[in-house]
Write a protein that holds these residues in place. Structure first.
Motif, short mmCIF file in Angstrom:
data_model
loop_
_atom_site.label_atom_id
_atom_site.label_comp_id
_atom_site.label_asym_id
_atom_site.label_seq_id
_atom_site.Cartn_x
_atom_site.Cartn_y
_atom_site.Cartn_z
N MET A 76 0.85 -1.17 0.00
CA MET A 76 0.00 0.00 0.00
C MET A 76 0.90 1.23 0.00
N VAL A 77 0.49 2.23 -0.77
CA VAL A 77 1.19 3.51 -0.76
C VAL A 77 0.19 4.60 -0.41
N VAL A 78 0.69 5.66 0.21
CA VAL A 78 -0.17 6.76 0.62
C VAL A 78 0.63 8.05 0.57
N ARG A 79 -0.05 9.14 0.35
CA ARG A 79 0.60 10.45 0.45
C ARG A 79 0.62 10.85 1.91
N PRO A 80 1.77 11.20 2.46
CA PRO A 80 1.85 11.55 3.88
C PRO A 80 0.89 12.67 4.29
#
Length: 83
Positions: free
Chosen positions: A60-64
């Motif tokens: 999973m990737v997310v914008r901080p």
């Protein structure tokens, strides 16, 4: 004698109302990821990886900047302790 958690569930509240849960083996693993990835890049719009335990080949990737809140919950997998 206090019990030791088997793992830690980290609940992420993401902008737009999305909620995700990821798990870490120790609170130190979470703190290492939190301080090294999330806090270090807190103003960034670039994606960062969120480690997903026990799911092979998935990530999973997310914008901080989209992480609004984090709740860390100890998880006890064993049965009730008997003295």
């Amino acid at each position: 004698m206090p019990r030791k958690p088997d793992e830690y569930a980290v609940h992420l509240l993401i902008s737009g109302g999305h909620r995700e849960e990821v798990r870490f083996n120790t609170v130190q693993d979470f703190q290492k990821w939190y301080s090294g990835e999330l806090i270090a890049k807190s103003d960034s719009e670039d994606f960062i990886n969120i480690p997903i335990k026990n799911i092979q080949g998935e990530y999973m990737v997310v914008r901080p900047t989209s992480v609004l809140a984090i709740r860390v919950e100890p998880v006890f997998l064993g049965s009730v302790e008997r003295f």
